[in-house]
Design a protein around this motif. Structure first.
Motif, PDB file in Angstrom:
ATOM      1  N   GLU A 216      36.737  26.886  44.894  1.00  0.00           N
ATOM      2  CA  GLU A 216      35.969  27.644  45.813  1.00  0.00           C
ATOM      3  C   GLU A 216      36.287  27.390  47.398  1.00  0.00           C
ATOM      4  O   GLU A 216      36.067  28.291  48.140  1.00  0.00           O
ATOM      5  N   GLY A 249      30.404  35.414  49.675  1.00  0.00           N
ATOM      6  CA  GLY A 249      29.030  35.133  48.940  1.00  0.00           C
ATOM      7  C   GLY A 249      29.156  34.669  47.696  1.00  0.00           C
ATOM      8  O   GLY A 249      28.488  33.453  47.188  1.00  0.00           O
ATOM      9  N   ARG A 250      30.072  35.023  46.907  1.00  0.00           N
ATOM     10  CA  ARG A 250      30.371  34.574  45.528  1.00  0.00           C
ATOM     11  C   ARG A 250      30.794  32.929  45.706  1.00  0.00           C
ATOM     12  O   ARG A 250      30.271  31.965  44.811  1.00  0.00           O
ATOM     13  N   ASN A 253      28.002  30.815  47.085  1.00  0.00           N
ATOM     14  CA  ASN A 253      26.812  30.491  46.041  1.00  0.00           C
ATOM     15  C   ASN A 253      27.312  29.405  44.847  1.00  0.00           C
ATOM     16  O   ASN A 253      26.522  28.339  44.552  1.00  0.00           O
ATOM     17  N   THR A 254      28.560  29.628  44.484  1.00  0.00           N
ATOM     18  CA  THR A 254      29.247  28.447  43.573  1.00  0.00           C
ATOM     19  C   THR A 254      29.245  27.237  44.057  1.00  0.00           C
ATOM     20  O   THR A 254      28.809  26.276  43.444  1.00  0.00           O
ATOM     21  N   GLY A 256      27.318  25.839  46.242  1.00  0.00           N
ATOM     22  CA  GLY A 256      25.913  25.536  46.354  1.00  0.00           C
ATOM     23  C   GLY A 256      25.360  25.032  44.883  1.00  0.00           C
ATOM     24  O   GLY A 256      24.757  23.848  44.788  1.00  0.00           O
ATOM     25  N   SER A 257      25.934  25.844  43.970  1.00  0.00           N
ATOM     26  CA  SER A 257      25.369  25.414  42.550  1.00  0.00           C
ATOM     27  C   SER A 257      26.064  24.064  41.983  1.00  0.00           C
ATOM     28  O   SER A 257      25.352  23.368  41.072  1.00  0.00           O
ATOM     29  N   GLN A 265      23.908  20.832  50.404  1.00  0.00           N
ATOM     30  CA  GLN A 265      23.129  21.999  50.102  1.00  0.00           C
ATOM     31  C   GLN A 265      22.511  22.663  51.229  1.00  0.00           C
ATOM     32  O   GLN A 265      22.388  23.895  51.509  1.00  0.00           O
ATOM     33  N   LYS A 272      24.960  30.578  54.082  1.00  0.00           N
ATOM     34  CA  LYS A 272      24.244  31.814  53.641  1.00  0.00           C
ATOM     35  C   LYS A 272      23.550  32.672  54.533  1.00  0.00           C
ATOM     36  O   LYS A 272      23.680  33.843  54.592  1.00  0.00           O
ATOM     37  N   GLU A 276      24.746  36.286  55.747  1.00  0.00           N
ATOM     38  CA  GLU A 276      23.914  37.562  55.771  1.00  0.00           C
ATOM     39  C   GLU A 276      23.559  38.264  57.029  1.00  0.00           C
ATOM     40  O   GLU A 276      23.629  39.521  57.147  1.00  0.00           O
TER      41      GLU A 276
END
Length: 286
Positions: A216, A249-250, A253-254, A256-257, A265, A272, A276
């Motif tokens: 990532e 963004g992908r 997000n990954t 973060g997960s 986090q 993020k 935005e």
């Protein structure tokens, strides 16, 4: 260099009998959304004007207006003398003692007392008007370029912020790995069972591989570089920058997960937020 879709341009021209003013306003839009307001005398030139605007401004919600201010003795309205005389004669029958001047004032207010003659376009005059339209379009293009420079500076700042936040995440990553291993080991100790250390290490490695964010990180940094590269290229456009920001963004997000770490986090949330703001501004890019 990118251009904004937001802009305003104005130009005017003084002709012998009238003043021509052209105003062009532009906001963001996915496609070309063009509104043209013209005096009736120039209506036949609307298609020509639309084609000129489309070539110059390409995209956006564009509002074009051409105004005429009569400064000399030119008018398309003429008194319809037979109709006015007929009104006066009819009113004399009803009001035989009325003043002639008052009858005239009433007659010219009646329907059809004025007739509008269609003025023909003077082609030499139209060439002058074309030049003022072109000037207004150049002015809005210059405005869009200035706004584009402001957008570009903001994008560079936001991209730099995301890069810095990712670096902070990478600093925390080793701490997270140690914390995860300790937590698993403590949980096993609470169960008071004997474990095979080799098997334990294998399972931990397998588990940590699922939390690894190396891919990532690499992809996100590549997307950040590509965004800046596109920003400075001749091919820069809002749609392409929008696609790149979606890919960014992908990866965020990954990340973060997979974080499984409160401080990481929090940093992802900040990333993020920066992204935005980029996406919002990309909508204004031509």
């Amino acid at each position: 260099m990118i251009n904004s879709m937001t802009g305003f341009g104005k130009a005017s021209l003084q002709l012998p009998l009238k003043k021509i003013t052209v105003e062009v306003k532009s906001l963001n839009s996915k496609n070309l959304d063009l509104s043209v307001r013209l005096p009736q005398v120039y209506k036949e030139k609307e298609l020509e004007i639309r084609n000129l605007i489309a070539c110059e401004l390409e995209r956006g919600k564009i509002d074009f207006s051409l105004f005429i201010e009569v400064t000399g003795e030119e008018t398309a309205s003429r008194i319809n003398a037979p109709i006015v005389k007929a009104y006066i004669n009819q009113m004399k029958e009803i009001l035989p003692h009325a003043d002639e001047t008052e009858l005239m004032k009433m007659a010219v207010r009646m329907p059809d007392s004025l007739k509008t003659e269609r003025l023909e376009i003077d082609e030499n005059e139209w060439k002058s008007i074309q030049s003022v339209i072109t000037e207004a379009l150049h002015n809005i293009a210059a405005f869009r370029a200035q706004e584009g420079k402001k957008l570009q500076d903001d994008f560079i700042l936001r991209i730099g912020n995301i890069r810095q936040l990712m670096n902070e995440i990478l600093i925390l990553d080793p701490e997270r790995i140690v914390a995860v291993k300790e937590r698993i080991k403590n949980n096993l100790n609470e169960l008071q069972i004997t474990i095979d250390e080799n098997r334990f290490e294998q399972e931990v490695i397998y588990y940590l591989e699922k939390l690894d964010i190396t891919e990532e990180k690499v992809r996100l940094l590549n997307h950040l570089d590509y965004f800046l590269e596109t920003l400075n290229s001749d091919e820069a456009n809002g749609r392409k920058l929008g696609f790149i920001s979606q890919e960014m963004g992908r990866e965020i997000n990954t990340t973060g997960s997979k974080s499984n770490h409160s401080q990481m986090q929090k940093l992802v949330v900040q990333m993020k937020d920066e992204l935005e703001k980029i996406k919002e501004q990309v909508l204004n890019v031509l």
